[in-house]
Design a protein around this motif. Structure first.
Motif, PDB file in Angstrom:
ATOM      1  N   ALA A 129       0.803  -1.265   0.028  1.00  0.00           N
ATOM      2  CA  ALA A 129       0.058  -0.108   0.066  1.00  0.00           C
ATOM      3  C   ALA A 129       0.817   1.084   0.359  1.00  0.00           C
ATOM      4  O   ALA A 129       0.789   2.342  -0.762  1.00  0.00           O
ATOM      5  CB  ALA A 129      -0.902   0.028   1.296  1.00  0.00           C
ATOM      6  N   ARG A 130       1.818   1.348   0.664  1.00  0.00           N
ATOM      7  CA  ARG A 130       2.819   2.383   0.683  1.00  0.00           C
ATOM      8  C   ARG A 130       3.470   2.727  -0.696  1.00  0.00           C
ATOM      9  O   ARG A 130       3.669   3.658  -1.116  1.00  0.00           O
ATOM     10  CB  ARG A 130       4.103   2.292   1.740  1.00  0.00           C
ATOM     11  CG  ARG A 130       3.651   2.295   3.081  1.00  0.00           C
ATOM     12  CD  ARG A 130       4.595   2.366   4.248  1.00  0.00           C
ATOM     13  NE  ARG A 130       4.201   2.053   5.516  1.00  0.00           N
ATOM     14  CZ  ARG A 130       4.195   0.789   6.161  1.00  0.00           C
ATOM     15  NH1 ARG A 130       4.583  -0.356   5.396  1.00  0.00           N
ATOM     16  NH2 ARG A 130       3.761   0.877   7.342  1.00  0.00           N
ATOM     17  N   PHE A 131       3.830   1.677  -1.281  1.00  0.00           N
ATOM     18  CA  PHE A 131       4.538   1.583  -2.578  1.00  0.00           C
ATOM     19  C   PHE A 131       3.558   2.236  -3.707  1.00  0.00           C
ATOM     20  O   PHE A 131       3.623   3.195  -4.440  1.00  0.00           O
ATOM     21  CB  PHE A 131       4.824   0.549  -3.099  1.00  0.00           C
ATOM     22  CG  PHE A 131       5.906   0.601  -4.220  1.00  0.00           C
ATOM     23  CD1 PHE A 131       7.174   0.407  -4.334  1.00  0.00           C
ATOM     24  CD2 PHE A 131       5.264   0.456  -5.532  1.00  0.00           C
ATOM     25  CE1 PHE A 131       7.992   0.177  -5.328  1.00  0.00           C
ATOM     26  CE2 PHE A 131       5.961   0.459  -6.736  1.00  0.00           C
ATOM     27  CZ  PHE A 131       7.468   0.390  -6.773  1.00  0.00           C
ATOM     28  N   ILE A 132       2.095   1.880  -3.507  1.00  0.00           N
ATOM     29  CA  ILE A 132       1.492   2.314  -4.558  1.00  0.00           C
ATOM     30  C   ILE A 132       0.735   3.696  -4.312  1.00  0.00           C
ATOM     31  O   ILE A 132       0.306   4.335  -5.165  1.00  0.00           O
ATOM     32  CB  ILE A 132       0.056   1.029  -4.556  1.00  0.00           C
ATOM     33  CG1 ILE A 132       0.661  -0.186  -5.052  1.00  0.00           C
ATOM     34  CG2 ILE A 132      -0.908   1.704  -5.597  1.00  0.00           C
ATOM     35  CD1 ILE A 132       1.422  -0.379  -6.294  1.00  0.00           C
ATOM     36  N   THR A 133       0.352   4.078  -2.901  1.00  0.00           N
ATOM     37  CA  THR A 133      -0.546   4.849  -2.814  1.00  0.00           C
ATOM     38  C   THR A 133       0.287   6.153  -2.489  1.00  0.00           C
ATOM     39  O   THR A 133      -0.174   7.432  -2.496  1.00  0.00           O
ATOM     40  CB  THR A 133      -1.524   4.579  -1.351  1.00  0.00           C
ATOM     41  OG1 THR A 133      -0.757   4.352  -0.370  1.00  0.00           O
ATOM     42  CG2 THR A 133      -2.326   3.579  -2.022  1.00  0.00           C
ATOM     43  N   ALA A 134       1.575   6.149  -1.956  1.00  0.00           N
ATOM     44  CA  ALA A 134       2.200   7.381  -1.656  1.00  0.00           C
ATOM     45  C   ALA A 134       2.474   8.260  -2.848  1.00  0.00           C
ATOM     46  O   ALA A 134       2.637   7.960  -3.703  1.00  0.00           O
ATOM     47  CB  ALA A 134       3.544   7.012  -0.737  1.00  0.00           C
ATOM     48  N   GLY A 135       2.443   9.763  -2.473  1.00  0.00           N
ATOM     49  CA  GLY A 135       2.806  10.479  -3.630  1.00  0.00           C
ATOM     50  C   GLY A 135       1.730  11.814  -3.505  1.00  0.00           C
ATOM     51  O   GLY A 135       0.846  11.567  -2.676  1.00  0.00           O
ATOM     52  N   ASP A 136       2.171  12.790  -4.169  1.00  0.00           N
ATOM     53  CA  ASP A 136       1.284  13.913  -3.988  1.00  0.00           C
ATOM     54  C   ASP A 136       1.291  14.284  -2.578  1.00  0.00           C
ATOM     55  O   ASP A 136       2.342  14.705  -2.009  1.00  0.00           O
ATOM     56  CB  ASP A 136      -0.241  13.744  -4.432  1.00  0.00           C
ATOM     57  CG  ASP A 136      -0.303  13.276  -5.773  1.00  0.00           C
ATOM     58  OD1 ASP A 136      -1.236  12.571  -6.017  1.00  0.00           O
ATOM     59  OD2 ASP A 136       0.423  13.684  -6.636  1.00  0.00           O
ATOM     60  N   VAL A 137       0.141  14.444  -1.938  1.00  0.00           N
ATOM     61  CA  VAL A 137       0.324  14.964  -0.545  1.00  0.00           C
ATOM     62  C   VAL A 137       0.321  13.859   0.637  1.00  0.00           C
ATOM     63  O   VAL A 137       0.425  14.083   1.567  1.00  0.00           O
ATOM     64  CB  VAL A 137      -1.000  15.744  -0.197  1.00  0.00           C
ATOM     65  CG1 VAL A 137      -1.081  17.103  -1.021  1.00  0.00           C
ATOM     66  CG2 VAL A 137      -2.206  14.889  -0.321  1.00  0.00           C
ATOM     67  N   ILE A 138       0.257  12.471   0.082  1.00  0.00           N
ATOM     68  CA  ILE A 138       0.440  11.246   0.817  1.00  0.00           C
ATOM     69  C   ILE A 138       2.008  10.759   1.007  1.00  0.00           C
ATOM     70  O   ILE A 138       2.713  10.570  -0.100  1.00  0.00           O
ATOM     71  CB  ILE A 138      -0.287  10.219   0.357  1.00  0.00           C
ATOM     72  CG1 ILE A 138      -1.714  10.817  -0.193  1.00  0.00           C
ATOM     73  CG2 ILE A 138      -0.357   9.025   1.232  1.00  0.00           C
ATOM     74  CD1 ILE A 138      -2.518  11.134   0.971  1.00  0.00           C
TER      75      ILE A 138
END
Length: 353
Positions: free
Chosen positions: A117-126
């Motif tokens: 989940a960290r690999f896929i969803t992190a980015g932008d403001v996350i």
């Protein structure tokens, strides 16, 4: 469930997040009305109950039944009798960051870990550090299901909820980018878990097989054939572990027909897949021939190692000293490995030692 069972489910779900929840008679009437409005559907009840601590029963009833949170996306005053509408209602109550993470989790098939989940969803403001509390928040709201296994905790979106997440992902214009990241993560995970020099087993865990299938399909849809071949080579053992032999053979045939074999990396990976498929299916003549060719022609240490293990396995049955000589070559070129140590034991047994 009947009315009593539905109300009990609502009550138990609220208690998970609010242990001191003690409804009055008036509260129980509101709960019964809510459950009736939701047609007693367990998933819809869980999703609604998960918001009780945040909104309170009075505001919860007004919000769900009057459509005040629809933000113009649904007709006002319409009774929300479908799970989809309750899911949408739950989405409308999410923060922006929760909603970003939720929709990106939709690319996972069959579940995921927090690392994935960290690999896929992190980015932008996350950020990476944001992902765990956001996923756990979605679990608390019944938008994500969690299951503790002996070796890890896995999460998943139920089918109806996942469909909504994917719709959100498309609407946000993120679908291809997030699926690209998913393919990258699946390929890297498969390379670590697949058949390679540091492993002992030909059949690694198939726990991520649904994700491997999805990533393969995405690669083929994007005509990323080199990436598809690499992923399939690493995932092949997982197909075998799940008993999906015919499916693996069909994917191999499809890749062989599509791929540019003028690329030596692609050609070598496809040869390795054919060799392993033949070996597992008992076609030892074919697998032996490919192993001989790869050992003679490839500069790729991983392919040469796999070919050597297949060769050593065959020779152990008919010429144990020759098998040991193959593993001596492996130790000299690659170094000691679990599979070559296993092969030496096999040659010792068949040689009467």
């Amino acid at each position: 469930p009947d009315s009593a069972d539905a109300s009990r489910l609502f009550f138990e779900r609220v208690r998970l997040t609010t242990p001191d929840f003690d409804p009055s008679d008036d509260d129980m009437t509101k709960i019964e009305d809510l459950c009736t409005e939701l047609d007693g559907m367990p998933l819809a009840i869980e999703l609604t109950a998960a918001r009780a601590a945040q909104l309170g029963l009075t505001d919860l009833s007004a919000s769900l039944l009057s459509g005040t949170t629809d933000r113009g996306q649904r007709r006002r005053h319409q009774r929300h009798r479908s799970i989809q509408s309750v899911v949408q209602w739950s989405l409308d109550l999410m923060t922006d960051r929760e909603r970003r993470v939720f929709r990106r989790l939709g690319v996972f098939e069959g579940g995921f870990t927090l690392d994935a989940a960290r690999f896929i969803t992190a980015g932008d403001v996350i950020t990476h550090d944001d992902v765990e509390p956001l996923v756990l928040s979605l679990v608390d709201r019944s938008m994500v299901d969690s299951r503790r296994l002996p070796y890890e905790t896995r999460f998943r979106l139920l089918s109806t909820i996942r469909t909504q997440a994917l719709n959100e992902l498309r609407s946000a214009g993120e679908i291809n980018g997030v699926r690209d990241r998913h393919q990258t993560w699946v390929t890297e995970w498969s390379a670590r878990a697949g058949i390679h020099r540091s492993s002992l087993w030909w059949f690694p865990s198939p726990v991520e097989l649904p994700n491997q299938r999805a990533a393969l399909q995405h690669a083929l849809e994007r005509d990323a054939l080199t990436g598809a071949v690499t992923l399939f080579k690493h995932a092949l053992g997982a197909f075998f572990a799940s008993g999906a032999f015919r499916e693996a053979a069909q994917i191999y045939q499809d890749l062989r027909a599509r791929a540019d074999e003028g690329d030596p990396t692609v050609a070598g990976d496809l040869d390795a897949c054919e060799m392993i498929l033949a070996e597992v299916n008992g076609d030892f003549v074919t697998s032996h021939g490919i192993a001989e060719r790869l050992r003679a022609d490839t500069d790729d240490d991983d392919l040469w190692f796999l070919a050597s293990v297949v060769m050593g396995h065959h020779l152990a049955a008919i010429d144990p000293p020759a098998a040991r000589a193959v593993y001596d070559e492996v130790d000299a070129r690659i170094g000691p490995t679990p599979l070559s140590a296993y092969g030496r034991g096999e040659a010792a047994i068949t040689g009467g030692r």
